[in-house]
Write an enzyme that holds these catalytic residues in place. Structure first.
Site, mmCIF file in Angstrom:
data_model
loop_
_atom_site.group_PDB
_atom_site.id
_atom_site.type_symbol
_atom_site.label_atom_id
_atom_site.label_comp_id
_atom_site.label_asym_id
_atom_site.label_seq_id
_atom_site.Cartn_x
_atom_site.Cartn_y
_atom_site.Cartn_z
ATOM 1 N N LYS A 95 18.221 60.456 -31.646
ATOM 2 C CA LYS A 95 18.023 60.125 -33.044
ATOM 3 C C LYS A 95 18.674 61.227 -33.881
ATOM 4 O O LYS A 95 18.182 62.339 -33.925
ATOM 5 C CB LYS A 95 16.531 60.031 -33.332
ATOM 6 C CG LYS A 95 16.225 58.905 -34.263
ATOM 7 C CD LYS A 95 14.751 58.626 -34.306
ATOM 8 C CE LYS A 95 14.525 57.411 -35.192
ATOM 9 N NZ LYS A 95 13.132 57.186 -35.447
ATOM 10 N N THR A 114 5.727 53.027 -9.893
ATOM 11 C CA THR A 114 6.890 53.469 -10.671
ATOM 12 C C THR A 114 7.045 54.965 -10.425
ATOM 13 O O THR A 114 6.082 55.635 -10.056
ATOM 14 C CB THR A 114 6.670 53.222 -12.174
ATOM 15 O OG1 THR A 114 5.544 53.999 -12.579
ATOM 16 C CG2 THR A 114 6.381 51.752 -12.455
ATOM 17 N N GLU A 165 8.149 46.723 -12.781
ATOM 18 C CA GLU A 165 7.132 45.865 -13.405
ATOM 19 C C GLU A 165 7.588 44.419 -13.577
ATOM 20 O O GLU A 165 6.797 43.558 -13.904
ATOM 21 C CB GLU A 165 6.745 46.427 -14.789
ATOM 22 C CG GLU A 165 5.930 47.703 -14.750
ATOM 23 C CD GLU A 165 6.797 48.950 -14.794
ATOM 24 O OE1 GLU A 165 7.951 48.895 -14.312
ATOM 25 O OE2 GLU A 165 6.328 49.980 -15.309
ATOM 26 N N TRP A 219 19.845 55.901 -34.739
ATOM 27 C CA TRP A 219 19.944 55.907 -33.289
ATOM 28 C C TRP A 219 21.390 55.908 -32.812
ATOM 29 O O TRP A 219 22.220 55.154 -33.316
ATOM 30 C CB TRP A 219 19.260 54.650 -32.713
ATOM 31 C CG TRP A 219 17.782 54.766 -32.696
ATOM 32 C CD1 TRP A 219 17.046 55.846 -33.094
ATOM 33 C CD2 TRP A 219 16.847 53.766 -32.276
ATOM 34 N NE1 TRP A 219 15.705 55.585 -32.942
ATOM 35 C CE2 TRP A 219 15.555 54.310 -32.443
ATOM 36 C CE3 TRP A 219 16.967 52.480 -31.768
ATOM 37 C CZ2 TRP A 219 14.394 53.610 -32.121
ATOM 38 C CZ3 TRP A 219 15.822 51.775 -31.448
ATOM 39 C CH2 TRP A 219 14.549 52.334 -31.622
HETATM 40 P P1 ADP Z 1 12.253 54.148 -12.890
HETATM 41 O O1 ADP Z 1 13.726 54.244 -13.209
HETATM 42 O O2 ADP Z 1 11.396 54.802 -13.916
HETATM 43 O O3 ADP Z 1 11.946 54.442 -11.492
HETATM 44 P P2 ADP Z 1 12.511 51.352 -12.498
HETATM 45 O O4 ADP Z 1 13.192 51.595 -11.245
HETATM 46 O O5 ADP Z 1 11.505 50.290 -12.585
HETATM 47 O O6 ADP Z 1 11.840 52.628 -13.031
HETATM 48 O O7 ADP Z 1 13.646 51.187 -13.545
HETATM 49 C C1 ADP Z 1 13.542 50.398 -14.679
HETATM 50 C C2 ADP Z 1 14.403 50.939 -15.780
HETATM 51 O O8 ADP Z 1 15.744 51.132 -15.319
HETATM 52 C C3 ADP Z 1 14.540 49.991 -16.919
HETATM 53 O O9 ADP Z 1 13.428 50.061 -17.776
HETATM 54 C C4 ADP Z 1 15.813 50.488 -17.573
HETATM 55 O O10 ADP Z 1 15.583 51.611 -18.389
HETATM 56 C C5 ADP Z 1 16.640 50.933 -16.406
HETATM 57 N N1 ADP Z 1 17.605 49.903 -16.037
HETATM 58 C C6 ADP Z 1 17.504 48.976 -15.075
HETATM 59 N N2 ADP Z 1 18.615 48.227 -15.007
HETATM 60 C C7 ADP Z 1 19.453 48.686 -15.963
HETATM 61 C C8 ADP Z 1 20.766 48.335 -16.402
HETATM 62 N N3 ADP Z 1 21.459 47.362 -15.825
HETATM 63 N N4 ADP Z 1 21.307 49.041 -17.417
HETATM 64 C C9 ADP Z 1 20.627 50.036 -18.017
HETATM 65 N N5 ADP Z 1 19.395 50.427 -17.640
HETATM 66 C C10 ADP Z 1 18.815 49.757 -16.636
#
Ligand code: ADP
Length: 544
Positions: A442, A188, A333, A447
């Site tokens: 917040k 990640t 994940e 929220w």
């Molecule tokens: P990172 O962004 O930390 O690199 P990931 O690529 O695994 O990690 O992204 C996962 C995160 O991206 C999710 O937990 C969520 O917050 C966000 N995310 C993924 N798809 C969507 C979506 N369609 N709308 C809003 N947020 C999203």
């Protein structure tokens, strides 16, 4: 007394079987890669499988053992695709590294994974020369090019990929082993703390591909031509390199290119029917279409995820180009599929406005994924579309621990994974992300959904991108600050945006201020970096 055993064959789910299936039944279906301006490499699944087998033999000849980690720093192209199969197919672990991360993070990730060999594009040779002294576990470097294209390099013993596989014949019987064996890993991006390694298995990968291919999810078939604009180093390009061979779809790979003109040219000339990517990719495509008046005739579906797809983007795809947007949510994940916004008959029967309001949500759970939302005390919240809380997921392609941190408890007592997202789930089963836990605003203890406010801001005709962050406020703790980027050639006044938001959002969600700037900072995965914005504007409301 032991239960009666079924009498069905026990075939482990092997990643190699996906490509062998494609080679046999869709052998002439193409994989096209944009290799440079005006240059495309074309071959088919039969050619690709032959080369993946040669690679597998070459790796074994190098002494690669099951479980060894093999890193790639590579774009979306046919050699990277071969690595997806050649490495995992022999029981080694394909470690896709995001080359857009900071140097320190790349060093950390390669050291943590203890990668034994590294496959890299010529572009990343200078970076790796710098990092090599800190990577004692690496025993060899392979540059993804032909021998004559090899750059001069100080990387010890570096060879071209083509030389490596060139000496091996294409006949190879893929080994069959325990389907729970690790197949690939992806860290990640470490927006909170050190990057964490997600370790997929053959079983999780094949099950995830089966589920994602279904009509209720991506709906792919041999008739599709698929262009993944998510990177192969980021959650395996949302698993499309596994799904496409499984269904026999043509694969169009854009190399290192992600600009509007290139995208449009590839879609048109390769007759792409299905493309995927984060919202910023489509914003670039739209800019190009605005400038040229181009159309998207072959395209049927676009998969948008990674961050929220704005309504204006969904509407434009549908109304101007006849393209259905599939909104998805997932994370590294979760392999990454969690939910997809495909309709159901119940939703289709609703009046247009209500239907749209549901389908803009991130989507509904697919078979194999369970969802729950909880309040701050950990109590489960109702699926009423109103109650919003921490989102948890569970399923056979969801991580249970991070690599090298197997002892750290990650799941709750019932095996649920905490996503770090905040969401609602409606009675139709559609989940809507209202925030990330770390991005939550917040205000006075309540929220505010930054995603909702951003969405409405982006429906303003002069706004290209918008981000809402919580900044310090002496009375309310935090108040929303809206940061916007105008569309090219347009200007926007903060007042006009606030006026546009009036009536669209609850009054107390109204941003306290609007900042207009030329661009937004992006993370290594192409998302708006709210962390950077929060740092920059921390005291904005105090200083004014
Ligand atoms: P990172 O962004 O930390 O690199 P990931 O690529 O695994 O990690 O992204 C996962 C995160 O991206 C999710 O937990 C969520 O917050 C966000 N995310 C993924 N798809 C969507 C979506 N369609 N709308 C809003 N947020 C999203």
């Amino acid at each position: 007394m032991s239960a009666l055993q079924g009498l069905m064959q026990d075939h482990p789910l092997m990643i190699s079987s996906l490509l062998e299936y494609a080679a046999r039944y869709h052998g002439d279906r193409e994989i096209v890669t944009l290799t440079g301006p005006g240059r495309r490499h074309r071959y088919n699944y039969a050619d690709s499988a032959a080369r993946a087998r040669r690679l597998a033999k070459a790796l074994q000849a190098l002494g690669v053992e099951p479980g060894d980690r093999i890193a790639t720093l590579a774009w979306n192209n046919y050699r990277h695709f071969e690595l997806f199969y050649g490495v995992s197919g022999i029981g080694a672990v394909l470690h896709t590294v995001n080359p857009r991360l900071f140097e320190d993070q790349i060093r950390y990730i390669l050291r943590h994974a203890e990668d034994r060999f590294v496959f890299l594009e010529p572009d990343f040779v200078p970076l790796m020369e710098k990092l090599a002294p800190d990577l004692p576990a690496v025993k060899g470097w392979f540059v993804l090019c032909e021998e004559p294209e090899m750059p001069d390099t100080a990387l010890p013993g570096a060879q071209s990929y083509e030389t490596l596989i060139g000496g091996h014949a294409p006949e190879f019987d893929w080994p069959v082993f325990d389907e729970n064996t690790a197949s690939s890993m992806c860290y990640t991006s470490g927006t909170t703390g050190d990057p964490k390694g997600v370790l997929y298995s053959h079983r999780s990968t094949v099950l995830h591909a089966l589920a994602s291919a279904q009509n209720s999810a991506f709906g792919l078939s041999a008739e599709d031509a698929v262009m993944p604009m998510a990177n192969m180093y980021h959650a395996s390009a949302w698993a499309l390199p596994y799904i496409c061979p499984m269904v026999g779809a043509k694969l169009v790979l854009s190399g290192r290119h992600a600009d509007g003109p290139t995208l449009h040219d590839l879609i048109t000339t390769e007759q792409v029917t299905f493309a995927s990517g984060v919202p910023t990719v489509w914003t670039m495509l739209f800019q190009h279409l605005d400038a040229t008046g181009g159309t998207l005739d072959s395209l049927n579906k676009v998969l948008i995820g990674g961050s929220a797809a704005p309504q204006s983007m969904i509407d434009r795809f549908r109304d101007r180009y006849g393209v259905q947007v599939l909104h998805i949510w997932g994370m590294t994940e979760t392999s990454p599929l969690g939910v997809v916004s495909t309709p159901t008959p119940r939703v289709n029967a609703l009046p247009r406005q209500d239907r749209d309001a549901i389908l803009i949500k991130q989507g509904r759970a697919q078979y194999g994924i369970e969802l729950k939302i909880t309040d701050e005390a950990g109590n489960e919240l109702p699926h009423d579309g109103q109650s919003s809380g921490a989102l948890w997921v569970r399923g056979p392609w969801v991580a249970r621990a991070y690599y090298g941190r197997e002892d750290e408890p990650l799941l709750d007592a019932d095996g649920w994974f905490p996503t770090g997202d905040v969401a609602t789930i409606d009675p139709y089963g559609y989940m809507k992300i209202t925030d990330r836990t770390k991005d939550v605003i917040k205000s006075g203890g309540e929220w505010i959904s930054s995603v909702d406010v951003e969405n409405h801001a982006m429906s303003h005709p002069d706004v290209q991108m918008a981000a809402v962050i919580g900044v310090y406020h002496p009375k309310w703790e935090e108040r929303p600050l809206l940061v916007v980027v105008p569309r090219p050639g347009r200007t926007v006044e903060p007042e006009s945006i606030l006026k546009h938001l009036e009536g669209r959002i609850t009054r107390w969600w109204m941003p306290d201020a609007v900042v207009v700037r030329d661009s937004l900072p992006l993370t290594a995965t192409g998302k708006v970096s709210k962390l950077t914005l929060r740092d920059e504007y921390r005291d904005y409301l105090v200083d004014r």
